[in-house]
Motif scaffolding. Structure first.
Motif: not given
Length: 128
Positions: A72-80, A97-104, A106-113, A118-119
């Motif tokens: 699902d994550v890879l699908g959200a990435i492919a949909a960008l 190794i770590t993910y930053e909450r403010t990374d734009p 990552l926010q796009e991927i999360a929105t796609g999911l 993200l908080a």
């Protein structure tokens, strides 16, 4: 009459309504949010803020608990929309190794999911 403040348990979203309007379903009365990333508890009190970063292990365990397969994550990435953004997002997802909450990205991927806050994700994932 004073405006009323409502929030949604498990989220950091707050809405202010005129006194004659009814709150949306699931919203509960609350006090002002103490910080931008505080999480509202079911009792209407604010909990600790979400961490600014989480580990790869924490997000993967959180995904497993919430039934989100990596496909699902890879699908959200492919949909960008932008090819460069897709390439950067794929590298960031697979190599971080770590993910930053403010990374734009990552926010796009999360929105796609379907996760706009993200908080909440980071607060929950930080428990693992």
């Amino acid at each position: 009459m004073e405006n009323k403040m409502y929030g949604f348990p498990g989220q950091s979203t707050v809405i202010v309504l005129l006194p004659y309007l009814d709150p949306p379903e699931g919203a509960i009365p609350c006090q002002p949010r103490p910080s931008d990333d505080a999480i509202l508890g079911a009792d209407g009190t604010w909990g600790p803020s979400a961490p600014s970063s989480i580990s790869r292990r924490q997000i993967r365990i959180w995904m497993a608990i919430h039934g989100i397969p990596e496909s699902d994550v890879l699908g959200a990435i492919a949909a960008l929309d932008d090819e460069t953004t897709r390439m950067i997002a794929k590298i960031a997802w697979e190599e971080s190794i770590t993910y930053e909450r403010t990374d734009p990205i990552l926010q796009e991927i999360a929105t796609g999911l379907g996760y706009s806050d993200l908080a909440v994700v980071f607060a929950e994932a930080s428990e693992y």
